[in-house]
Scaffold this motif. Sequence first.
Motif, PDB file in Angstrom:
ATOM      1  N   ILE A 114       6.622   7.455 -12.208  1.00 23.77           N
ATOM      2  CA  ILE A 114       6.042   6.533 -11.215  1.00 23.77           C
ATOM      3  C   ILE A 114       4.526   6.597 -11.344  1.00 23.77           C
ATOM      4  CG2 ILE A 114       5.768   6.030  -8.758  1.00 23.77           C
ATOM      5  CD1 ILE A 114       8.510   7.259  -8.290  1.00 23.77           C
ATOM      6  N   VAL A 115       3.908   5.435 -11.460  1.00 20.53           N
ATOM      7  CA  VAL A 115       2.463   5.357 -11.683  1.00 20.53           C
ATOM      8  C   VAL A 115       1.777   4.961 -10.372  1.00 20.53           C
ATOM      9  CG1 VAL A 115       0.669   4.201 -13.036  1.00 20.53           C
ATOM     10  CG2 VAL A 115       2.925   4.614 -14.046  1.00 20.53           C
ATOM     11  N   PRO A 116       0.768   5.705  -9.934  1.00 20.19           N
ATOM     12  CA  PRO A 116       0.039   5.297  -8.722  1.00 20.19           C
ATOM     13  C   PRO A 116      -0.849   4.084  -8.987  1.00 20.19           C
ATOM     14  CG  PRO A 116      -0.970   7.263  -9.662  1.00 20.19           C
ATOM     15  CD  PRO A 116       0.237   6.955 -10.505  1.00 20.19           C
ATOM     16  N   ALA A 117      -1.308   3.481  -7.910  1.00 18.07           N
ATOM     17  CA  ALA A 117      -2.122   2.264  -8.019  1.00 18.07           C
ATOM     18  C   ALA A 117      -3.441   2.516  -8.727  1.00 18.07           C
ATOM     19  CB  ALA A 117      -2.408   1.707  -6.623  1.00 18.07           C
ATOM     20  N   ARG A 118      -3.896   1.515  -9.461  1.00 17.96           N
ATOM     21  CA  ARG A 118      -5.300   1.496  -9.865  1.00 17.96           C
ATOM     22  C   ARG A 118      -6.090   1.051  -8.643  1.00 17.96           C
ATOM     23  NH1 ARG A 118      -8.060  -2.141 -14.686  1.00 17.96           N
ATOM     24  NH2 ARG A 118      -7.707  -3.889 -13.275  1.00 17.96           N
ATOM     25  N   ARG A 119      -7.030   1.877  -8.217  1.00 22.31           N
ATOM     26  CA  ARG A 119      -7.804   1.572  -7.012  1.00 22.31           C
ATOM     27  C   ARG A 119      -8.647   0.333  -7.235  1.00 22.31           C
ATOM     28  NH1 ARG A 119      -7.363   5.419  -2.365  1.00 22.31           N
ATOM     29  NH2 ARG A 119      -5.768   6.787  -3.230  1.00 22.31           N
ATOM     30  N   LEU A 120      -8.909  -0.347  -6.149  1.00 22.76           N
ATOM     31  CA  LEU A 120      -9.631  -1.607  -6.197  1.00 22.76           C
ATOM     32  C   LEU A 120     -11.071  -1.406  -6.625  1.00 22.76           C
ATOM     33  CD1 LEU A 120      -9.222  -4.598  -5.529  1.00 22.76           C
ATOM     34  CD2 LEU A 120      -9.971  -4.107  -3.215  1.00 22.76           C
ATOM     35  N   THR A 121     -11.449  -2.098  -7.686  1.00 19.98           N
ATOM     36  CA  THR A 121     -12.866  -2.215  -8.021  1.00 19.98           C
ATOM     37  C   THR A 121     -13.153  -3.703  -7.968  1.00 19.98           C
ATOM     38  OG1 THR A 121     -12.169  -2.273 -10.331  1.00 19.98           O
ATOM     39  CG2 THR A 121     -13.068  -0.188  -9.502  1.00 19.98           C
ATOM     40  N   ARG A 122     -14.110  -4.087  -7.229  1.00 23.58           N
ATOM     41  CA  ARG A 122     -14.331  -5.499  -6.971  1.00 23.58           C
ATOM     42  C   ARG A 122     -14.785  -6.247  -8.226  1.00 23.58           C
ATOM     43  NH1 ARG A 122     -12.653  -8.787  -4.510  1.00 23.58           N
ATOM     44  NH2 ARG A 122     -11.582  -7.156  -3.402  1.00 23.58           N
ATOM     45  N   LEU A 123     -14.044  -7.256  -8.594  1.00 23.66           N
ATOM     46  CA  LEU A 123     -14.409  -8.120  -9.708  1.00 23.66           C
ATOM     47  C   LEU A 123     -14.996  -9.400  -9.111  1.00 23.66           C
ATOM     48  CD1 LEU A 123     -11.033  -7.796 -11.648  1.00 23.66           C
ATOM     49  CD2 LEU A 123     -13.128  -6.543 -12.133  1.00 23.66           C
ATOM     50  N   LYS A 136       7.495   2.326   5.429  1.00 25.50           N
ATOM     51  CA  LYS A 136       6.186   2.349   6.108  1.00 25.50           C
ATOM     52  C   LYS A 136       5.317   1.149   5.727  1.00 25.50           C
ATOM     53  CE  LYS A 136       6.054   7.216   7.097  1.00 25.50           C
ATOM     54  NZ  LYS A 136       5.740   8.511   6.536  1.00 25.50           N
ATOM     55  N   LEU A 137       5.677   0.471   4.634  1.00 22.69           N
ATOM     56  CA  LEU A 137       4.897  -0.688   4.202  1.00 22.69           C
ATOM     57  C   LEU A 137       5.408  -1.991   4.800  1.00 22.69           C
ATOM     58  CD1 LEU A 137       4.366   0.420   0.529  1.00 22.69           C
ATOM     59  CD2 LEU A 137       2.716   0.461   2.398  1.00 22.69           C
ATOM     60  N   VAL A 166     -15.020 -13.060  -8.213  1.00 24.72           N
ATOM     61  CA  VAL A 166     -13.958 -14.073  -8.072  1.00 24.72           C
ATOM     62  C   VAL A 166     -14.444 -15.427  -8.582  1.00 24.72           C
ATOM     63  CG1 VAL A 166     -12.469 -15.276  -6.467  1.00 24.72           C
ATOM     64  CG2 VAL A 166     -12.940 -12.852  -6.138  1.00 24.72           C
ATOM     65  N   GLU A 194       9.081   4.026   1.763  1.00 22.65           N
ATOM     66  CA  GLU A 194       8.768   2.625   1.456  1.00 22.65           C
ATOM     67  C   GLU A 194       8.812   1.741   2.701  1.00 22.65           C
ATOM     68  OE1 GLU A 194      11.275   1.768  -1.873  1.00 22.65           O
ATOM     69  OE2 GLU A 194      13.105   1.917  -0.729  1.00 22.65           O
TER      70      GLU A 194
END
Lengths: 326, 326
Positions: free
Chosen positions: B315-324, B181-182, B326, B179
């Motif tokens: 532990i749940v990994p991220a939902r990858r970015l899909t551009r919405l 590393k962030l 704005v 962690e």
Amino acid sequence: MRLAAFQQPGAATGRRAGLVVGEGPNWWVHPFPEGTDLIELLAADRDDREAAADTAARGDGLRPDQIRLLPPVYPVAMRDFLTFEQHVAGVGKGMQGHEFVPDEWYAAPSFLFMAPHAVTGGYDDVAIAPDTERFDYELELAAIVCRDVHNATTEQARAAIGGYCVMNDWSARDVQGREMKLGLGPSKGKDFATTIGPWVVTADELDDRRDADGFLDLRMTVKVNGEITGGDRSGHMGWTFEQMISYASRASWVKKGEVIASGTCGGGALAEAWGRTGELNPPPLRVGDVVEMTIERLGTIRNRIVARDDVVPPIVPARRLTRLEV
Amino acid sequence: MRLAAFQQPGAATGRRAGLVVGEGPNWWVHPFPEGTDLIELLAADRDDREAAADTAARGDGLRPDQIRLLPPVYPVAMRDFLTFEQHVAGVGKGMQGHEFVPDEWYAAPSFLFMAPHAVTGGYDDVAIAPDTERFDYELELAAIVCRDVHNATTEQARAAIGGYCVMNDWSARDVQGREMKLGLGPSKGKDFATTIGPWVVTADELDDRRDADGFLDLRMTVKVNGEITGGDRSGHMGWTFEQMISYASRASWVKKGEVIASGTCGGGALAEAWGRTGELNPPPLRVGDVVEMTIERLGTIRNRIVARDDVVPPIVPARRLTRLEV
């Protein structure tokens, strides 16, 4: 339902909880009986909360100019997550010289504990941080926790979320940059002020704005002196608040009265533009600037930056190591 | 004066405060009247505290086997500093590949906010953290704050310190390494348990152990299963607790009921040896190990590591970015 904490300047009573009614600038507050705790209201059964609200609404309302909004909660702890991929990429470029999102970011919803004592109300003036020439804002969505949880499933986490509000995690980027070189994360770069407000919107009001994966999707916008400087949608978060709280509670505790923040949304900080372009454009915030943040359905916080009128103590460098006998 | 928080298993009363008397393993506790708050005792005038202690000492005492020691405080916040130069250098080698102390370390006493909900008593068993194969201890000296301060001078900070105790900031190094590393510092690597105790020794008892610069100088030792594995002297800190609190309070607040920790002393963590040698020697802590920490004048905490008996959520990994839009 919208629940506010407020005080009436000059009144004998202190902090009060109230029901917010009206729309846009035409809102007012109906006080709940003295002693009513906002977090308890959030934790109450929906029917009980509605009954309390109906009773309050029959009393007289107070106009915005008759009250000062207070932070909806003085948190027992604040966890600030890092859930917007775009922000990680943009700030990473400024801090580390290259725009990339580490694998560790995708693996789990990381967070840090924030200063819990620095929360300020939705329309309060904010004194500029000392020692900074890179004063910045961070537009975030925050959840207010109304039940203690430990090893929570996402279903249990959902029941622990009382509602949501807007948050500005004010940041002194130069101070933060220096202290982050030590690996502990930011502390003095952010511990002087965190604005939360204007009030809490109960979680049940937002169910219609969840997407197929359960992510809240609300438009987020920030303006400086009336000009839009950034914005995003909360649907761009990498995790839901339920997933974040479940993770935080693993072998640990998330408690009633905590604030759980999304982290800065994409475009939600000047530092993201500074990181991408290498230039201080838009310029850092200055005394006199007004920062206004709006999240759809939740409302607007608006804060003027003012000069500090206090005297901060000097910073003392380390006494260098002289070996003592152990 | 030594002040403990305790409970009597089976008694109708809950948390109590008590006066500790005796030496070494031959100690006992004289309870203060029910409702006596340990932090209030620390904040009281010395004469009033002495009078309360005299009254308590006339009552019956409880032996160690009649009570369970509790954490002296459930902190309103915990700040963990990084004040031992040797620890920074040693751990730096393991985390970053080279042994050096950054200039930023010398400039100001950096800290992070810790999980405030995970404190455990001085002799409590500690469940091993989930997901770790590098379980470790951290030997620290901690101050208990008994007055709110803001922009405090070192003199004001001194008056805000009620007393001191021993602290073990249990750490899952592999979790923490990922962690960190962030850039946010450690969180899940440390939020499952922090042992503080065995009791608080009031600040006035330690005045004779201050050096010419005002640094408390106390011998610190850690043992695993009876063998000494590390130790240092608190005189090796780069800053006094008064300087640390003054810094923390700059444009911010340090509040009654906070814990302010020194950070790991030199040799006060297995990770320091792992960093210097590149080998896991001594080995990471395992279920069944007993870790014992002693700070001169303050006493000893002793904790057995036990297996977890709970189920932690996935532990749940991220939902990858899909551009919405704005």
